[in-house]
Scaffold this motif. Structure first.
Motif, PDB file in Angstrom:
ATOM      1  N   LEU A 234    -115.026  68.023 -20.100  1.00 47.38           N
ATOM      2  CA  LEU A 234    -113.630  67.558 -19.355  1.00 47.38           C
ATOM      3  C   LEU A 234    -112.540  68.611 -19.594  1.00 47.38           C
ATOM      4  CD1 LEU A 234    -112.175  65.196 -18.007  1.00 47.38           C
ATOM      5  CD2 LEU A 234    -111.620  64.223 -20.318  1.00 47.38           C
ATOM      6  N   TYR A 235    -112.486  69.166 -20.773  1.00 51.17           N
ATOM      7  CA  TYR A 235    -111.568  70.179 -20.799  1.00 51.17           C
ATOM      8  C   TYR A 235    -111.679  71.279 -19.836  1.00 51.17           C
ATOM      9  CZ  TYR A 235    -109.378  74.312 -23.048  1.00 51.17           C
ATOM     10  OH  TYR A 235    -108.344  75.360 -23.393  1.00 51.17           O
ATOM     11  N   LEU A 236    -112.941  71.721 -19.654  1.00 58.15           N
ATOM     12  CA  LEU A 236    -113.184  72.808 -18.531  1.00 58.15           C
ATOM     13  C   LEU A 236    -112.915  72.426 -17.112  1.00 58.15           C
ATOM     14  CD1 LEU A 236    -116.789  74.151 -20.080  1.00 58.15           C
ATOM     15  CD2 LEU A 236    -114.231  75.252 -20.106  1.00 58.15           C
ATOM     16  N   ALA A 237    -113.478  71.156 -16.715  1.00 54.84           N
ATOM     17  CA  ALA A 237    -112.962  70.715 -15.544  1.00 54.84           C
ATOM     18  C   ALA A 237    -111.438  70.743 -15.335  1.00 54.84           C
ATOM     19  CB  ALA A 237    -113.292  69.058 -15.441  1.00 54.84           C
ATOM     20  N   LEU A 238    -110.645  70.340 -16.244  1.00 55.19           N
ATOM     21  CA  LEU A 238    -109.132  70.462 -16.333  1.00 55.19           C
ATOM     22  C   LEU A 238    -108.691  71.775 -16.186  1.00 55.19           C
ATOM     23  CD1 LEU A 238    -108.257  67.726 -18.754  1.00 55.19           C
ATOM     24  CD2 LEU A 238    -107.862  67.322 -16.397  1.00 55.19           C
ATOM     25  N   ARG A 239    -109.238  72.570 -16.963  1.00 55.38           N
ATOM     26  CA  ARG A 239    -108.769  74.084 -16.773  1.00 55.38           C
ATOM     27  C   ARG A 239    -109.117  74.542 -15.343  1.00 55.38           C
ATOM     28  NH1 ARG A 239    -105.505  76.377 -20.384  1.00 55.38           N
ATOM     29  NH2 ARG A 239    -106.477  78.462 -19.960  1.00 55.38           N
ATOM     30  N   GLY A 240    -110.268  74.097 -14.920  1.00 57.94           N
ATOM     31  CA  GLY A 240    -110.859  74.649 -13.556  1.00 57.94           C
ATOM     32  C   GLY A 240    -109.866  74.101 -12.459  1.00 57.94           C
ATOM     33  N   LEU A 241    -109.320  72.973 -12.625  1.00 57.61           N
ATOM     34  CA  LEU A 241    -108.208  72.393 -11.749  1.00 57.61           C
ATOM     35  C   LEU A 241    -106.962  73.012 -11.869  1.00 57.61           C
ATOM     36  CD1 LEU A 241    -109.814  68.960 -11.765  1.00 57.61           C
ATOM     37  CD2 LEU A 241    -109.925  70.295  -9.978  1.00 57.61           C
ATOM     38  N   GLY A 242    -106.423  73.982 -12.834  1.00 50.27           N
ATOM     39  CA  GLY A 242    -105.371  74.384 -13.079  1.00 50.27           C
ATOM     40  C   GLY A 242    -104.496  73.519 -14.196  1.00 50.27           C
ATOM     41  N   ALA A 243    -105.098  72.424 -14.647  1.00 53.15           N
ATOM     42  CA  ALA A 243    -104.173  71.682 -15.900  1.00 53.15           C
ATOM     43  C   ALA A 243    -104.469  72.301 -17.122  1.00 53.15           C
ATOM     44  CB  ALA A 243    -104.752  70.215 -15.772  1.00 53.15           C
ATOM     45  N   ASP A 244    -102.981  72.273 -17.911  1.00 49.78           N
ATOM     46  CA  ASP A 244    -103.023  72.659 -19.347  1.00 49.78           C
ATOM     47  C   ASP A 244    -103.084  71.568 -20.195  1.00 49.78           C
ATOM     48  OD1 ASP A 244    -102.850  74.176 -21.242  1.00 49.78           O
ATOM     49  OD2 ASP A 244    -100.669  74.725 -21.028  1.00 49.78           O
ATOM     50  N   LEU A 245    -104.315  71.152 -20.480  1.00 48.85           N
ATOM     51  CA  LEU A 245    -104.304  70.144 -21.603  1.00 48.85           C
ATOM     52  C   LEU A 245    -104.923  70.621 -22.663  1.00 48.85           C
ATOM     53  CD1 LEU A 245    -103.678  67.064 -22.355  1.00 48.85           C
ATOM     54  CD2 LEU A 245    -105.909  66.509 -21.203  1.00 48.85           C
ATOM     55  N   GLN A 246    -104.487  70.350 -24.154  1.00 50.35           N
ATOM     56  CA  GLN A 246    -105.253  70.934 -25.133  1.00 50.35           C
ATOM     57  C   GLN A 246    -106.567  70.211 -25.367  1.00 50.35           C
ATOM     58  OE1 GLN A 246    -102.207  70.017 -27.838  1.00 50.35           O
ATOM     59  NE2 GLN A 246    -101.367  72.147 -27.985  1.00 50.35           N
ATOM     60  N   TRP A 247    -107.674  70.915 -25.971  1.00 49.94           N
ATOM     61  CA  TRP A 247    -108.901  70.526 -26.421  1.00 49.94           C
ATOM     62  C   TRP A 247    -108.965  69.460 -26.850  1.00 49.94           C
ATOM     63  CZ3 TRP A 247    -112.129  69.783 -30.323  1.00 49.94           C
ATOM     64  CH2 TRP A 247    -113.823  69.362 -29.757  1.00 49.94           C
ATOM     65  N   ALA A 248    -108.286  69.120 -28.074  1.00 48.75           N
ATOM     66  CA  ALA A 248    -108.038  68.175 -28.891  1.00 48.75           C
ATOM     67  C   ALA A 248    -107.861  66.902 -28.129  1.00 48.75           C
ATOM     68  CB  ALA A 248    -107.122  68.514 -29.851  1.00 48.75           C
ATOM     69  N   TRP A 249    -106.876  66.821 -27.285  1.00 50.39           N
ATOM     70  CA  TRP A 249    -106.655  65.758 -26.567  1.00 50.39           C
ATOM     71  C   TRP A 249    -107.709  65.386 -25.509  1.00 50.39           C
ATOM     72  CZ3 TRP A 249    -104.004  64.767 -30.229  1.00 50.39           C
ATOM     73  CH2 TRP A 249    -102.989  65.236 -30.693  1.00 50.39           C
ATOM     74  N   SER A 250    -108.242  66.139 -24.906  1.00 51.41           N
ATOM     75  CA  SER A 250    -109.269  66.076 -24.027  1.00 51.41           C
ATOM     76  C   SER A 250    -110.491  65.320 -24.848  1.00 51.41           C
ATOM     77  CB  SER A 250    -109.865  67.109 -23.179  1.00 51.41           C
ATOM     78  OG  SER A 250    -110.439  68.254 -24.036  1.00 51.41           O
ATOM     79  N   PHE A 251    -110.621  65.751 -26.017  1.00 48.90           N
ATOM     80  CA  PHE A 251    -111.861  65.273 -26.826  1.00 48.90           C
ATOM     81  C   PHE A 251    -111.506  63.649 -27.020  1.00 48.90           C
ATOM     82  CE2 PHE A 251    -113.564  64.246 -30.891  1.00 48.90           C
ATOM     83  CZ  PHE A 251    -114.696  64.744 -30.983  1.00 48.90           C
ATOM     84  N   LEU A 252    -110.214  63.373 -27.337  1.00 49.16           N
ATOM     85  CA  LEU A 252    -109.863  62.039 -27.919  1.00 49.16           C
ATOM     86  C   LEU A 252    -109.983  61.090 -26.611  1.00 49.16           C
ATOM     87  CD1 LEU A 252    -108.743  60.526 -30.323  1.00 49.16           C
ATOM     88  CD2 LEU A 252    -106.405  61.103 -29.352  1.00 49.16           C
ATOM     89  N   ILE A 253    -109.523  61.753 -25.494  1.00 52.36           N
ATOM     90  CA  ILE A 253    -109.718  60.723 -24.488  1.00 52.36           C
ATOM     91  C   ILE A 253    -111.022  60.411 -24.161  1.00 52.36           C
ATOM     92  CG2 ILE A 253    -109.489  60.932 -21.778  1.00 52.36           C
ATOM     93  CD1 ILE A 253    -106.842  62.534 -22.307  1.00 52.36           C
ATOM     94  N   GLN A 254    -112.024  61.487 -24.309  1.00 55.20           N
ATOM     95  CA  GLN A 254    -113.353  61.189 -23.876  1.00 55.20           C
ATOM     96  C   GLN A 254    -113.915  60.169 -24.866  1.00 55.20           C
ATOM     97  OE1 GLN A 254    -115.804  64.771 -22.437  1.00 55.20           O
ATOM     98  NE2 GLN A 254    -113.927  65.899 -23.583  1.00 55.20           N
ATOM     99  N   MET A 255    -113.869  60.372 -26.141  1.00 57.15           N
ATOM    100  CA  MET A 255    -114.139  59.584 -27.257  1.00 57.15           C
ATOM    101  C   MET A 255    -113.712  58.144 -27.079  1.00 57.15           C
ATOM    102  SD  MET A 255    -113.948  59.901 -31.413  1.00 57.15           S
ATOM    103  CE  MET A 255    -112.176  59.623 -31.389  1.00 57.15           C
ATOM    104  N   LEU A 256    -112.597  57.709 -26.779  1.00 57.60           N
ATOM    105  CA  LEU A 256    -111.923  56.563 -26.483  1.00 57.60           C
ATOM    106  C   LEU A 256    -112.558  55.749 -25.220  1.00 57.60           C
ATOM    107  CD1 LEU A 256    -108.300  56.919 -27.473  1.00 57.60           C
ATOM    108  CD2 LEU A 256    -109.990  55.885 -28.896  1.00 57.60           C
ATOM    109  N   SER A 257    -112.594  56.802 -24.148  1.00 53.55           N
ATOM    110  CA  SER A 257    -113.157  56.277 -22.861  1.00 53.55           C
ATOM    111  C   SER A 257    -114.544  55.629 -22.884  1.00 53.55           C
ATOM    112  CB  SER A 257    -113.140  57.382 -21.877  1.00 53.55           C
ATOM    113  OG  SER A 257    -111.688  57.685 -21.483  1.00 53.55           O
ATOM    114  N   LEU A 258    -115.450  56.636 -23.315  1.00 50.83           N
ATOM    115  CA  LEU A 258    -116.813  56.307 -23.597  1.00 50.83           C
ATOM    116  C   LEU A 258    -117.108  55.049 -24.552  1.00 50.83           C
ATOM    117  CD1 LEU A 258    -118.394  59.695 -23.827  1.00 50.83           C
ATOM    118  CD2 LEU A 258    -118.407  58.183 -21.930  1.00 50.83           C
ATOM    119  N   SER A 259    -116.021  54.992 -25.454  1.00 49.87           N
ATOM    120  CA  SER A 259    -116.238  53.857 -26.474  1.00 49.87           C
ATOM    121  C   SER A 259    -115.780  52.667 -25.849  1.00 49.87           C
ATOM    122  CB  SER A 259    -115.408  53.942 -27.722  1.00 49.87           C
ATOM    123  OG  SER A 259    -115.577  54.980 -28.596  1.00 49.87           O
ATOM    124  N   ALA A 260    -115.013  52.465 -24.743  1.00 51.73           N
ATOM    125  CA  ALA A 260    -114.643  51.459 -23.968  1.00 51.73           C
ATOM    126  C   ALA A 260    -115.798  50.971 -23.004  1.00 51.73           C
ATOM    127  CB  ALA A 260    -113.337  51.951 -23.241  1.00 51.73           C
ATOM    128  N   GLY A 261    -116.332  52.030 -22.901  1.00 56.80           N
ATOM    129  CA  GLY A 261    -117.802  51.951 -21.644  1.00 56.80           C
ATOM    130  C   GLY A 261    -118.660  51.237 -22.524  1.00 56.80           C
TER     131      GLY A 261
END
Length: 331
Positions: A234-261
């Motif tokens: 997800l971090y690389l996808a955001l970087r490829g799209l030109g977004a600047d989001l820190q890796w730690a927050w992308s990690f946290l978002i994935q963890m919570l999203s997959l847990s909800a799933g």
């Protein structure tokens, strides 16, 4: 409604949610995404399968000779497919144990390997979350991020505490479950059979814990590499799209999203994971960028597992078990 139809509906929802979020701009963002970045991501997933194969063979210990390297890779790929295709990932452990049993590994040992694998995953996420918490102490966080960190910390440490309690008081829990089964009018022969299976599992799990310390450390190191690679998509996808989001927050978002799933009990969390990640990511990077990133992320870490793992699953286990898993209902 059959599980196959449910899977198709979940896949449709998984595509529609980010598409509706980003609108027409989403597809223009996807067309501009660098192809080489996408190939790198797929290469990362292939490497993840290799790492998990190495981890599986280490946990099998003296039983690894019963399952060759290529077949071990097949076990991993088939199990990942089952995780993605069944509600709450319920088919994953069943697939692992069934495939290992076909190669002469006792069910108790197969379940112990799976349990040790899950314990290693839990330890990684605890360490990763602890690192994020330490990092967050030096950052100015919004109330949203503070809430996310709090929920994550409570859930992770709650999971660890549950494991400790089960390990420490397993004899008491066996007695209490036996009394419960008596009240539910379960036959004595059935209770004895279940108790015997549980004791065999505990013995096999104890043997797995007695593997050489260096082996256990190597398993944990492979676990860390696997999840670091997978959670960097997800971090690389955001970087490829030109977004600047820190890796730690992308990690946290994935963890919570997959847990909800997982809690949604939908196949692979399809729909729920997209909805949760969209709600968390859109305020940070914008709707169109979030939608495009989610589609790329799930294409690499979900649809790819289904497309590549499905034929491997059918080749190794056949259509009857696939039908059984898709129709599997949790108690």
């Amino acid at each position: 409604m059959s599980r196959g139809i449910l899977l198709l509906l979940a896949l449709l929802a998984a595509v529609l949610i980010p598409s509706l979020l980003g609108g027409n701009e989403t597809w223009s963002r996807l067309q501009k995404f660098p192809l080489q970045w996408l190939l790198i991501m797929f290469g990362m997933i292939l490497l993840c399968w290799v790492l998990n194969t190495m981890r599986l063979r280490l946990l099998l210990g003296d039983q690894r000779d019963k399952v060759g390297r290529v077949k071990s890779l097949g076990v991993v790929m088939a199990a990942e497919f089952a995780y993605c295709a069944t509600p709450g990932g319920s088919g994953g452990p069943l697939t692992i144990m069934a495939l290992l049993a076909r190669h002469g590994v006792r069910p108790a040992r197969g379940s112990a390997v799976f349990a040790m694998d899950q314990l290693s995953d839990l330890l990684f996420f605890l360490c990763a979350l602890s690192g994020i918490l330490i990092y967050a102490l030096f950052q100015h966080l919004s109330e949203r991020m503070e809430w996310l960190l709090t929920v994550s910390a409570v859930s992770m440490f709650g999971g660890l505490l549950t494991c400790v309690v089960v390990a420490r008081y397993h004899r008491l829990l066996i007695r209490l479950s036996g009394r419960l089964l008596v009240r539910l009018n379960v036959k004595g022969a059935t209770r004895v059979r279940w108790a015997r299976k549980l004791l065999h599992f505990l013995a096999a799990f104890t043997d797995t814990l007695k593997l050489p310390f260096q082996t256990l450390i190597t398993v944990f190191a492979l676990t860390c590499l696997h999840w670091l690679l997978r959670y960097s998509v997800l971090y690389l996808a955001l970087r490829g799209l030109g977004a600047d989001l820190q890796w730690a927050w992308s990690f946290l978002i994935q963890m919570l999203s997959l847990s909800a799933g997982q809690f949604s009990l939908l196949p692979g969390g399809a729909g729920a994971a997209e909805l949760t990640s969209a709600a968390l990511l859109a305020p940070m990077v914008g709707k169109s960028t979030a939608a495009a990133a989610i589609l790329i992320w799930r294409a690499v870490t979900y649809y790819f597992y289904l497309l590549v793992g499905g034929p491997v699953f059918l080749l190794m286990l056949g259509r009857p078990l696939l039908k059984k898993l898709l129709n599997f209902r949790q108690a």
